[in-house]
Enzyme design. Structure first.
Site, PDB file in Angstrom:
ATOM      1  CG  HIS A   1      20.429  12.285  12.442  1.00 18.78           C
ATOM      2  ND1 HIS A   1      20.675  13.603  12.107  1.00 18.78           N
ATOM      3  CD2 HIS A   1      19.982  12.329  13.725  1.00 18.78           C
ATOM      4  CE1 HIS A   1      20.387  14.393  13.123  1.00 18.78           C
ATOM      5  NE2 HIS A   1      19.980  13.628  14.125  1.00 18.78           N
TER       6      HIS A   1
ATOM      7  CB  SER B   1      17.372  12.907  15.699  1.00 20.69           C
ATOM      8  OG  SER B   1      17.371  14.185  16.298  1.00 20.69           O
TER       9      SER B   1
END
Length: 295
Positions: free
Chosen positions: A246, A200
């Protein structure tokens, strides 16, 4: 000159050998075939066609002379323009298959972990004990079918266009720098016994760079911005998601993306690779700070 005269003039010109029907008064300085503005590649003297530039025909010219470049100044990828993206997806899928077959014995040895042992972890201490490789290996592990499916779909959607726009070397640097930055921020802010894994961080880095690229090319940014907003909402509302990865990956992707596509031509390499080194240096600093706290 009125429209009829202009059309008559165009019809009297030879047609571009690559675009029949497009009249042109310019010829390739090597093969002397007519080429239109879309095909002209500036050379030291006059213009050359794409085929001559790729083949390096003519005396005193290397095959790479005046080679067409991407918007970031990288060489246009030869062959499959999505080769690296497919390889990255293949590595992620292969690692996930091993996870499914071997189980925790494999996953536990390579995911990101802080400084304290976790139950069932055989006492291995992780990054704080010098296992920095976990910052890299954790980027290729996933926590389930939905996790890897979402990340690989995002990689396929974002990776191909970015690989073509940046060139392979710059694209690969963006991917790994963003992933490492996401891992470093996770290591700094997450609980020291909280494992983390997934691509991610790198994927969000691609999101950030894509936004920068689309703004640079003056494309409609609403699709990528909308998708990014949805992802950020999911990041901060669903449990079990390492939001630090993220955010860290996104910030790194934006910074590296700016360095890649806005670098001045005369200092392009310095700005592009310098932005990568800067983000890596910050990532290393974050890891050192957290390690000092845990040991």
């Amino acid at each position: 000159m009125n429209q009829d005269q202009d059309e008559a003039r165009q019809s009297s010109l030879p047609s571009c050998y690559r675009h029949p029907g497009v009249g042109t008064g310019i010829s390739c300085t090597r093969c002397e075939r007519p080429i239109c503005p879309s095909c002209m590649i500036s050379a030291s003297v006059g213009f050359q066609c794409p085929e001559c530039v790729r083949s390096g025909s003519g005396t005193g010219h290397a095959p790479t002379a005046n080679r067409p470049r991407t918007v970031a100044g990288g060489a246009l990828p030869a062959g499959d323009p999505q080769l690296l993206t497919k390889i990255l997806i293949g590595i992620n899928l292969a690692a996930f298959l091993v996870q499914e077959v071997v189980g925790f014995r494999f996953t536990g040895a390579f995911y990101l972990l802080g400084g304290w042992p976790v139950q069932g972890f055989d006492g291995v201490q992780g990054v704080a004990e010098g296992q920095w490789y976990r910052l890299l290996t954790s980027m290729f592990l996933h926590g389930g079918y939905a996790h890897i499916a979402f990340n690989m779909l995002s990689l396929w959607w974002l990776g191909g266009p970015l690989e073509a726009a940046l060139g392979r070397a710059r694209y690969l640097a963006l991917y790994f720098v963003s992933g490492l930055a996401g891992g470093a921020l996770t290591y700094l802010l997450a609980a020291p016994n909280e494992p983390s894994l997934g691509a991610s961080g790198a994927i969000f880095g691609l999101f950030g760079a894509m936004a920068v690229l689309m703004r640079r090319m003056k494309y409609d940014m609403r699709p990528v911005i909308g998708l990014l907003v949805v992802n950020l909402i999911i990041t901060f509302t669903w449990s079990g998601i390492a939001w630090q990865a993220h955010v860290g990956g996104l910030a790194a992707g934006v910074l590296v993306g700016v360095g890649m596509v806005h670098a001045p031509a005369q200092r392009r390499a310095l700005a592009q690779w310098g932005s990568c080194v800067l983000v890596l240096a910050v990532s290393v600093a974050l890891v050192l700070i957290r390690t000092a706290q845990l040991t």
